[in-house]
Design a protein around this motif. Structure first.
Motif, PDB file in Angstrom:
ATOM      1  N   THR A   1       0.673  -1.311  -0.035  1.00 41.84           N
ATOM      2  CA  THR A   1      -0.103   0.082  -0.022  1.00 41.84           C
ATOM      3  C   THR A   1       0.696   1.167  -0.039  1.00 41.84           C
ATOM      4  N   PRO A   2       1.821   1.433   0.730  1.00 37.66           N
ATOM      5  CA  PRO A   2       2.573   2.528   0.721  1.00 37.66           C
ATOM      6  C   PRO A   2       3.206   3.137  -0.673  1.00 37.66           C
ATOM      7  N   LEU A   3       3.609   1.712  -1.389  1.00 36.76           N
ATOM      8  CA  LEU A   3       4.301   2.160  -2.545  1.00 36.76           C
ATOM      9  C   LEU A   3       3.144   2.473  -3.418  1.00 36.76           C
ATOM     10  N   LEU A   4       2.113   1.762  -3.356  1.00 37.14           N
ATOM     11  CA  LEU A   4       0.855   1.877  -4.256  1.00 37.14           C
ATOM     12  C   LEU A   4       0.383   3.260  -4.333  1.00 37.14           C
ATOM     13  N   ARG A   5       0.279   3.774  -3.128  1.00 41.01           N
ATOM     14  CA  ARG A   5      -0.291   5.399  -3.132  1.00 41.01           C
ATOM     15  C   ARG A   5       0.623   6.185  -3.263  1.00 41.01           C
ATOM     16  N   ARG A   6       1.977   5.855  -3.532  1.00 42.88           N
ATOM     17  CA  ARG A   6       3.050   6.882  -4.073  1.00 42.88           C
ATOM     18  C   ARG A   6       3.120   6.810  -5.514  1.00 42.88           C
TER      19      ARG A   6
ATOM     20  N   SER B   1       1.364 -14.842 -15.600  1.00 46.17           N
ATOM     21  CA  SER B   1       0.014 -15.141 -14.725  1.00 46.17           C
ATOM     22  C   SER B   1      -0.141 -14.608 -13.268  1.00 46.17           C
ATOM     23  N   CYS B   2       1.017 -14.016 -12.852  1.00 46.53           N
ATOM     24  CA  CYS B   2       0.964 -13.147 -11.451  1.00 46.53           C
ATOM     25  C   CYS B   2       0.582 -11.755 -11.879  1.00 46.53           C
ATOM     26  N   ALA B   3       1.267 -11.453 -12.949  1.00 46.48           N
ATOM     27  CA  ALA B   3       0.528 -10.148 -13.347  1.00 46.48           C
ATOM     28  C   ALA B   3      -1.063 -10.169 -13.781  1.00 46.48           C
ATOM     29  N   SER B   4      -1.387 -11.048 -14.093  1.00 45.55           N
ATOM     30  CA  SER B   4      -2.811 -11.262 -14.527  1.00 45.55           C
ATOM     31  C   SER B   4      -3.499 -11.251 -13.327  1.00 45.55           C
ATOM     32  N   VAL B   5      -3.034 -11.836 -12.021  1.00 48.79           N
ATOM     33  CA  VAL B   5      -3.725 -11.790 -10.956  1.00 48.79           C
ATOM     34  C   VAL B   5      -4.076 -10.418 -10.694  1.00 48.79           C
ATOM     35  N   PHE B   6      -2.992  -9.654 -10.519  1.00 54.14           N
ATOM     36  CA  PHE B   6      -2.775  -8.096 -10.104  1.00 54.14           C
ATOM     37  C   PHE B   6      -3.849  -7.311 -10.882  1.00 54.14           C
ATOM     38  N   ARG B   7      -3.793  -7.675 -12.242  1.00 51.25           N
ATOM     39  CA  ARG B   7      -4.477  -6.639 -13.256  1.00 51.25           C
ATOM     40  C   ARG B   7      -5.998  -7.365 -13.351  1.00 51.25           C
ATOM     41  N   ASP B   8      -6.397  -8.205 -12.852  1.00 51.53           N
ATOM     42  CA  ASP B   8      -7.837  -9.044 -13.120  1.00 51.53           C
ATOM     43  C   ASP B   8      -8.328  -9.467 -11.888  1.00 51.53           C
TER      44      ASP B   8
ATOM     45  N   ALA C   1      -7.560  -9.983  -8.843  1.00 53.26           N
ATOM     46  CA  ALA C   1      -7.666  -9.366  -7.457  1.00 53.26           C
ATOM     47  C   ALA C   1      -8.879  -8.300  -7.432  1.00 53.26           C
ATOM     48  N   ALA C   2      -9.075  -7.531  -8.773  1.00 54.45           N
ATOM     49  CA  ALA C   2     -10.082  -6.474  -8.773  1.00 54.45           C
ATOM     50  C   ALA C   2     -11.432  -7.302  -8.671  1.00 54.45           C
ATOM     51  N   GLY C   3     -11.548  -8.648  -9.138  1.00 55.79           N
ATOM     52  CA  GLY C   3     -12.828  -9.229  -8.959  1.00 55.79           C
ATOM     53  C   GLY C   3     -13.020  -9.831  -7.516  1.00 55.79           C
ATOM     54  N   LEU C   4     -11.964 -10.243  -6.896  1.00 57.64           N
ATOM     55  CA  LEU C   4     -12.013 -10.733  -5.371  1.00 57.64           C
ATOM     56  C   LEU C   4     -12.215  -9.354  -4.612  1.00 57.64           C
ATOM     57  N   PHE C   5     -11.777  -8.249  -4.824  1.00 55.08           N
ATOM     58  CA  PHE C   5     -12.104  -7.082  -4.026  1.00 55.08           C
ATOM     59  C   PHE C   5     -12.494  -5.985  -4.880  1.00 55.08           C
ATOM     60  N   PRO C   6     -13.705  -6.044  -5.312  1.00 52.08           N
ATOM     61  CA  PRO C   6     -14.028  -4.995  -6.168  1.00 52.08           C
ATOM     62  C   PRO C   6     -14.279  -3.731  -5.882  1.00 52.08           C
ATOM     63  N   HIS C   7     -14.328  -3.398  -4.694  1.00 49.10           N
ATOM     64  CA  HIS C   7     -14.345  -2.060  -3.993  1.00 49.10           C
ATOM     65  C   HIS C   7     -13.246  -1.707  -3.300  1.00 49.10           C
ATOM     66  N   ASP C   8     -12.143  -2.126  -3.368  1.00 49.18           N
ATOM     67  CA  ASP C   8     -11.026  -1.780  -2.571  1.00 49.18           C
ATOM     68  C   ASP C   8     -10.018  -0.798  -3.635  1.00 49.18           C
ATOM     69  N   ARG C   9     -10.012   0.210  -3.014  1.00 53.60           N
ATOM     70  CA  ARG C   9      -9.170   1.172  -3.953  1.00 53.60           C
ATOM     71  C   ARG C   9      -7.714   0.831  -4.108  1.00 53.60           C
TER      72      ARG C   9
ATOM     73  N   ARG D   1      -5.769   0.542  -7.565  1.00 53.42           N
ATOM     74  CA  ARG D   1      -4.283   1.078  -7.836  1.00 53.42           C
ATOM     75  C   ARG D   1      -3.243  -0.188  -8.239  1.00 53.42           C
ATOM     76  N   LEU D   2      -3.447  -1.377  -7.417  1.00 49.98           N
ATOM     77  CA  LEU D   2      -2.297  -2.548  -7.982  1.00 49.98           C
ATOM     78  C   LEU D   2      -2.560  -2.854  -9.299  1.00 49.98           C
ATOM     79  N   ALA D   3      -3.960  -2.953  -9.882  1.00 49.67           N
ATOM     80  CA  ALA D   3      -4.267  -3.294 -11.208  1.00 49.67           C
ATOM     81  C   ALA D   3      -3.607  -2.154 -12.298  1.00 49.67           C
ATOM     82  N   GLU D   4      -4.019  -0.864 -11.872  1.00 48.50           N
ATOM     83  CA  GLU D   4      -3.313   0.307 -12.611  1.00 48.50           C
ATOM     84  C   GLU D   4      -2.074   0.325 -12.878  1.00 48.50           C
ATOM     85  N   GLN D   5      -1.143  -0.054 -11.874  1.00 47.92           N
ATOM     86  CA  GLN D   5       0.174   0.109 -11.673  1.00 47.92           C
ATOM     87  C   GLN D   5       1.038  -0.842 -11.902  1.00 47.92           C
ATOM     88  N   THR D   6       0.441  -2.230 -12.093  1.00 49.10           N
ATOM     89  CA  THR D   6       0.952  -3.384 -12.688  1.00 49.10           C
ATOM     90  C   THR D   6       1.519  -3.349 -13.968  1.00 49.10           C
ATOM     91  N   ARG D   7       2.825  -3.773 -14.268  1.00 52.56           N
ATOM     92  CA  ARG D   7       3.167  -3.574 -15.438  1.00 52.56           C
ATOM     93  C   ARG D   7       4.094  -4.967 -15.932  1.00 52.56           C
TER      94      ARG D   7
END
Length: 1012
Positions: A808-813, A823-830, A832-840, A844-850
Motif C-alpha cells: 500500500t505505501p508504494l501503491l499510494r506513491r 500469470s501473476c501479473a494477470s492476478v494483479f490486473r484482473d 484481484a479486482a474481482g475478489l476485491f471489487p470495491h478496494d481502492r 491501484r495495484l491493477a493500474e500500476q502493474t506492468r
C-alpha cells in the motif's frame, strides 16, 4: 407399369411422439454404434441449446466415428421410434440443432475430405468438416468452397447444408444450395441414396428401378407439379430466400435438383452423409473499399449501383454497431480506419492480381463520384488491415449481444431479406417498427448487396408482457418483409424461430405442399420434429421464458461487469461457438485437444446455466455439488483465452475457480489442490534446504511416491528448486545505480523467486541500465495465483489482502509494480479486482502493474538494445488474454528481431499439466501450435517464453530447446551494448544472447548456446 402410389397426406400438426424407453435405446446404441454414446446429464445439458433463444434437452447424444456408424445410429433410433437431430457446429440461431431427440454430432470424427477433382472443380466431404479446415486443405489446388459465413472458423459443411448458409462472399458465389452438386442422404426409414440433378432420362431410370427411391422421386414430382403455379408466385425471386423448403428446385422445366432441394431442410427430411461440392478459384488478391454515408439508409440506397460492379463482398454496418464496438473496446484500430459517416458499406473485389483488384475498386469510386450516392472513401489492399476490418464486421453478433448500459439483445428477427433494390425502403420501415415496439436500440447491419439484414433486438423474453410484445413484433415484421417481396430468413433458416410465421410468406397451398414433402421423407415426423413443418410456436421452448427461475447464489468474485451476478455472468455465452475454432488466438485449448462440446467454453457455460436451475427438466442437478459440471471444468486450463477471444468475453477461468470453491467447501479436495495449490508455502519451506528438497523430489525411491501423494501425473518431472532465491540474493545485494527514472518494485513471484532466479537477476540488470531504482518487498509475499486456480478462494483472499497491505505505501506513491511472470501479473490486473471489487488499493495495484515491455516502452527516451536475428515467441495465455502482447511485439521489432508469434496454449497452464490424468490433453494442446513451431525453428532462432509453464512444457517435451524470458535476452544484449558491440542481424547475436542469459543464472544450470 409401376403401381400408382397415392401422395401422402401433409404433416400439418405434430404427430404424437411415441414413448421411448431411453435406457433400452442407450443400451442398443452403445452395443451397435461405433462411436461415443452419451446419455449422461453433462452431455444432455451441453447439447440442450444452440445459438438461439430455444432450449430442448435431448434424449442423448451420439458422436459417430464414421458415417456408417451414424447410419447405424439412425437405424437403432428407428427401431425405438426415437427422433433424430443432426448437429454440426451448433451455432444455429433459429433453434434447428436442439430437440428432444437423439442428437448426432458429426463434427468430431466425420470430418474427412474424401476426394478432390481439381479439373472438375468438385470435392466430396463428410458433413462434420469445418469450412476453414476444408478451404485450408483445398489451398494447394487453388480452389475453395465459395460461401463464407461469419462463423467460418467453426461452422461445418453439414450445418451449412442444413441451413443453406451464405455469408458475405455469397455476393459473388451464391448460397450453399448453389454450390452443391450431389448429396448422399439417408431417410429415417433407412433409404440411402445419392441425389442431384435429374434429367428426364435419369428420372425414367430411377422409376424403372422401383423401390423406395422411385417412390420418393415420383411423389415429389407430383406434389410440385400440382402446385407449380402457386410455388412460382409465392417464392420471391431474390438472392437470399432461405425460408421454407427449396421445392422451386423441383419445378417442371428445371433440373429437378433434389440435392439442392434438400439443402436448407434443417435435418427435417434426411440426414446428409456425404456431399459433393462445387468449388471456385480462390482469388489471388483482394482489395477493400470502405464507403461512408450519412446514415445506414443512405448507404442501403446506394447498394444497387455498387452491386452492378459485381464485388466479391458488399456489406453494410450502421453507426450503432460501431458505437457498441467502441463501448466494448472491440477492434479499436479497425474502427479508427472508417471514413466519415453514420453508415458504411464494405466493398471488396477479388482478382488474379493486386493491380486488377485495385483497378476494380477505383472504378467503383470513380463511378460513384459526383452522383447522389457519392461517399467518403477509404481504400485498403494490405491483407492485415483488411483482416482487421472484416473482423469488425464479423463480430456483429458479439458486439450487439451484451452492450454496457443496454438491455440484453436476442435473436428472433435477425436475418430477414428483401430485394436489394428495395433495401433502403425496408430499413426505413423496419426501423420505424422497432421504434414502435421500444426496440430502437437495435443495430442494423448485414449482407446489404443481397438485401439481407442482421440485427439483435432487446426483447424481453422473461415476462408475459415482454413475450407477448415479442410475438406481436414478429408477426408485424413478417408481414412487413413479405410486403417488400422478401424472405423471413435470408441466411439462418427457419427452425423454431420462424416456422410458425411461414404461412404469412408462403400461403396455405405452399405450406400444404411443404407438409406433403415432409410426409414423403418422414411420415412419422421423427427427423428433427417441430421445425419448419408443424412447428413449435415461437414462444415455446424458450431458453428463458416466464417459468425460468434460476438461482443467483452468493459468490466470491464481484463480477462488476455483470451487476455482481454469477448467473448473469454465465449468461454471457450466446452460442456463437468461436471457442470451437481450430486455430488462431488461444481459446479454447481443451476443445482443440478433445473436440468435445463439453470441453469448449460454450459447453461449460451451458452446463453452468443448467446447474443454476430455472427449468424443471434440467438434467444437471445438485447445484454447486454437480459432478457433471465438475467433470466438464476439469479440463479447463484456466488460460483465460475466452476472456479475450470470445466476442462476449466469457471468463471461464474465473467461473471455474468460483465453482471449485463452492464444490469443495467443507469437503476433502483432490491431492493436487494441496500440493500445487499450496506451492508458495512448500517453495518457501524448500528454500530453507533446497538440496534436500530436490533430492526428495527427484530421488529414485521418493519421486514416484511424492508425485502419487501429491496428485501429480507420473509422466511429469518436478521442477528443481534453485540453490538460492532471487529475493534473498537481491536483499543481500541491495539497489544500485542512479535511479534517475525513480523506483520500481520488482515482484518476486513464486516461480521466478524459487525456480528461475536468473530471470530476476537479468531483469535487475535491464532495469538499472534503463535508469530505475529496483525495490523488492521486505518479506515473502504472494499474489495467490495457485489458490485461485484451484478454487481455494478464501485462502487466496487472505493472501492477497496481506500482499496489498504490504504494498500500500508504494501503491499510494504511484510506484509501478513490475511482474515478470504473466500469470501473476494477470492476478494483479484482473483476479484481484474481482475478489476485491470495491478496494481502492487493489484498483491501484491493477493500474500500476506492468509487464517488462510495458514499463520499458513507457520510459521516455529508452531504446532497446540491438538483438537482431529471428525468434519464435510463445506468449503466455494470460499475457495474450489479459495483459496484451502487442507491446512486447513492438519492442522486439524495434530491437531488430524478426518475430514469429505462436498462437494457442502451451498446455501446461500452471498446475493443469502436472495434475494426474491431464498429461495427454496437456501434450495435445502443446502439439497444436507450440511444439511444431519450435521444432521447425532454425538452430540460431531464439525461443522466447515469459511464462514459467511455457518454458517448463518446452523443457519436458523433449524439444532440445531452451526458452528464454524477455528479461534474459534484453540483459544479454544490453551487456553487448555497454561493451560497444552490435549485432550483425545474422542470428549469431541471438545465439550469444541465449548463452549469456544462461551464464548469468544462479541456479546451477549449464550454459546453452542459442537456446539449444
Amino acid at each position: 407399369m409401376s403401381p400408382v402410389i397415392p401422395v401422402p397426406a401433409p404433416v400439418t400438426a405434430r404427430p404424437a411422439q411415441p414413448y421411448v424407453r431411453v435406457r433400452d435405446l442407450e443400451r442398443d446404441l452403445t452395443a451397435r454404434v461405433d462411436g461415443e454414446v452419451r446419455f449422461d446429464p453433462g452431455s444432455r445439458g451441453a447439447y440442450s441449446t444452440d445459438g438461439s433463444n430455444y432450449r430442448q434437452v435431448p434424449l442423448g447424444v451420439v458422436v459417430p466415428r464414421t458415417v456408417e456408424a451414424a447410419a447405424e445410429a439412425i437405424a437403432v433410433c428407428r427401431e425405438h421410434g426415437a427422433p433424430v437431430t443432426s448437429r454440426g457446429g451448433g451455432t444455429s440461431l433459429a433453434g434447428q440443432t436442439c430437440n428432444v431427440a437423439v442428437v448426432i454430432d458429426w463434427s468430431k470424427y466425420c470430418d474427412r475430405l474424401v476426394s478432390v477433382d481439381a479439373d472438375a472443380r468438385t470435392c466430396v466431404v463428410e458433413p462434420g468438416i469445418v469450412l476453414d479446415v476444408l478451404n485450408a486443405r483445398l489451398a494447394p489446388t487453388g480452389l475453395m468452397f465459395g460461401p463464407r459465413p461469419s462463423t467460418h472458423s467453426q461452422c461445418t459443411l453439414g450445418g451449412m447444408i442444413g441451413n443453406n448458409s451464405c455469408g458475405s462472399t455469397a455476393q459473388a458465389y451464391g448460397k450453399t444450395a448453389d454450390n452443391v452438386s450431389r448429396l448422399e442422404v439417408l431417410t429415417y426409414d433407412g433409404t440411402r441414396m445419392w441425389v442431384g440433378a435429374t434429367d428426364d432420362e435419369e428420372y425414367a431410370r430411377i422409376l424403372a428401378g422401383g423401390g423406395r427411391r422411385a417412390e420418393i422421386y415420383r411423389e415429389l414430382r407430383e406434389i410440385v407439379a400440382a402446385d407449380a403455379g402457386e410455388i412460382r408466385r409465392r417464392f420471391p425471386d431474390i438472392p437470399r430466400r432461405v425460408s421454407g423448403y427449396n421445392i422451386d428446385q423441383l419445378l417442371p422445366g428445371g433440373d429437378f435438383h433434389l440435392a439442392r432441394a434438400l439443402v436448407g431442410s434443417e435435418g427435417t427430411l434426411v440426414a446428409v452423409l456425404r456431399a459433393e461440392l462445387c468449388l471456385v478459384p480462390a482469388p489471388a488478391a483482394e482489395s477493400l473499399v470502405l464507403l461512408g454515408y450519412h446514415d445506414i439508409i443512405a448507404a442501403a440506397d446506394a447498394v444497387p449501383r455498387i452491386a452492378a460492379h459485381r464485388p466479391l463482398q458488399l456489406e453494410g454496418v450502421d453507426d450503432k454497431l460501431i458505437d457498441y464496438e467502441r463501448r466494448k473496446g472491440m477492434h479499436p484500430d479497425a474502427v479508427k480506419r472508417l471514413p466519415e459517416g453514420g453508415g458504411w458499406l464494405m466493398v471488396s473485389f477479388g482478382a488474379g492480381s493486386q493491380r486488377e483488384a485495385d483497378e476494380r475498386a477505383r472504378a467503383l469510386t470513380h463511378d460513384l463520384g459526383g452522383t447522389e450516392h457519392e461517399p467518403h472513401v477509404a481504400f485498403f489492399d494490405d491483407e492485415r488491415t483488411e483482416k482487421q476490418l472484416w473482423e469488425l464486421r464479423e463480430s456483429g453478433l458479439g458486439a450487439t449481444a451484451r452492450v454496457p448500459g443496454m438491455h440484453e439483445t436476442w435473436e428472433g428477427w435477425e436475418d430477414s431479406a428483401v430485394p436489394p433494390e428495395r433495401l433502403g425502403g425496408y430499413l426505413r420501415d423496419l426501423r420505424g417498427l422497432l421504434e414502435d415496439h421500444g426496440y430502437g436500440a437495435a443495430s442494423l447491419y448485414g449482407h446489404f448487396g443481397q438485401g439481407c439484414v442482421h440485427t439483435r433486438i432487446p426483447f424481453d423474453l422473461v415476462t408475459a408482457d415482454g413475450i407477448a410484445a415479442f410475438t406481436s413484433f414478429l408477426g408485424r415484421a413478417a408481414d412487413l418483409v413479405v410486403s417488400y417481396g422478401g424472405s423471413l430468413s435470408g441466411e439462418h433458416g427457419d427452425g423454431q424461430a420462424r416456422g410458425q410465421l411461414l404461412p404469412r410468406m408462403f400461403g396455405d397451398t405452399v405450406m400444404a405442399a411443404f407438409g406433403r414433402i415432409k410426409a414423403v421423407f418422414d411420415p412419422g415426423d421423427r427427423m428433427n420434429p417441430g421445425k419448419i413443418v408443424a412447428p413449435y410456436r415461437v414462444d415455446e421452448n424458450l431458453r428463458l421464458g416466464t417459468g425460468w427461475t434460476p438461482a443467483d447464489p452468493r459468490v466470491h468474485f464481484g463480477y462488476p461487469e455483470d451487476d455482481g451476478s454469477f448467473q448473469r455472468a454465465v449468461m454471457r455465452c450466446v452460442g456463437v461457438g468461436q471457442c470451437r475454432r481450430h486455430d488462431g488466438g488461444v481459446m479454447c485449448p481443451s476443445y482443440r485437444a478433445t473436440r468435445e462440446e463439453e470441453h469448449s467454453t460454450r459447453g461449460r457455460a451451458r452446463l453452468l446455466f443448467e446447474m443454476l436451475g430455472g427449468h424443471a427438466d434440467s438434467p444437471v442437478g445438485d447445484g454447486w455439488r454437480s459432478e457433471a459440471v465438475r467433470d466438464a471444468l476439469d479440463l479447463c486450463l484456466a488460460c483465460k483465452g475466452c476472456k479475450h477471444d470470445c466476442p462476449m468475453n466469457v471468463d471461464m477461468a474465473t467461473y471455474k475457480a468460483e465453482f471449485l470453491s463452492h464444490h469443495y467447501a467443507r469437503r476433502l479436495r483432490p491431492a493436487a489442490h494441496y500440493s500445487m495449490g499450496w506451492l508458495p508455502l512448500w517453495a518457501r519451506l524448500a528454500a530453507l534446504a533446497p538440496r534436500a528438497a530436490n533430492a526428495l523430489a527427484h530421488g529414485p525411491g521418493t519421486a514416484a511416491l511424492l508425485k502419487r501423494l501429491g496428485g501429480v501425473d507420473p509422466a511429469r518431472t518436478l521442477p528443481a528448486f534453485a540453490g538460492a532465491r532471487f529475493s534473498d540474493w537481491y536483499r543481500r545485494r541491495g539497489p544500485r545505480g542512479g535511479g534517475e527514472r525513480g523506483p520500481v518494485l520488482l515482484w518476486p513471484d513464486t516461480f521466478t523467486d524459487n525456480f528461475a532466479p536468473r530471470i530476476g537477476r537479468a531483469a535487475v540488470d535491464v532495469l538499472e541500465e534503463a535508469g530505475y531504482r529496483v525495490l523488492v518487498p521486505p518479506r515473502t509475499l504472494c499474489c495467490g495465483l495457485t489458490w485461485i486456480s484451484t478454487g481455494q478462494l478464501g485462502v487466496a483472499r487472505r493472501v492477497l489482502r496481506r500482499t496489498v497491505r504490504a504494498l500500500t505505501p508504494l501503491l499510494r506513491r504511484g510506484v509501478p509494480i513490475l511482474a515478470l511472470e504473466p500469470s501473476c501479473a494477470s492476478v494483479f490486473r484482473d483476479d484481484a479486482a474481482g475478489l476485491f471489487p470495491h478496494d481502492r488499493d487493489v484498483a491501484r495495484l491493477a493500474e500500476q502493474t506492468r509487464t517488462l515491455a510495458e514499463l520499458l516502452t513507457g520510459a521516455e527516451g529508452w531504446e532497446p538494445p540491438r538483438i537482431g536475428g529471428t525468434a519464435v515467441s510463445q506468449p503466455h495465455c494470460h499475457h495474450h488474454s489479459v495483459l496484451g502482447y502487442d507491446t512486447d511485439r513492438r519492442l522486439l521489432e524495434r530491437a531488430g528481431v524478426r518475430l514469429d508469434v505462436v498462437g494457442g496454449c502451451c498446455g501446461l497452464a500452471g498446475d493443469f499439466g502436472f495434475t494426474a490424468g491431464h498429461h495427454e490433453v496437456s501434450m495435445a494442446c502443446a502439439e497444436q501450435e507450440l511444439l511444431p513451431a519450435v521444432r521447425a525453428a532454425g538452430p540460431d532462432t531464439l525461443v522466447l517464453a515469459d511464462g514459467f509453464s511455457c518454458r517448463t512444457q518446452l523443457e519436458q517435451a523433449g524439444t532440445g530447446r531452451r526458452a528464454l524470458h524477455l528479461a534474459e535476452v534484453l540483459a544479454a544484449a544490453g551487456r553487448d551494448r555497454a561493451e560497444g558491440t552490435r549485432a550483425d542481424g545474422s542470428g549469431t547475436r541471438a545465439d550469444q544472447a541465449g548463452a549469456d542469459a544462461t551464464r548469468a543464472g544462479a541456479d546451477g544450470t549449464r550454459p546453452v548456446r542459442g537456446g539449444r
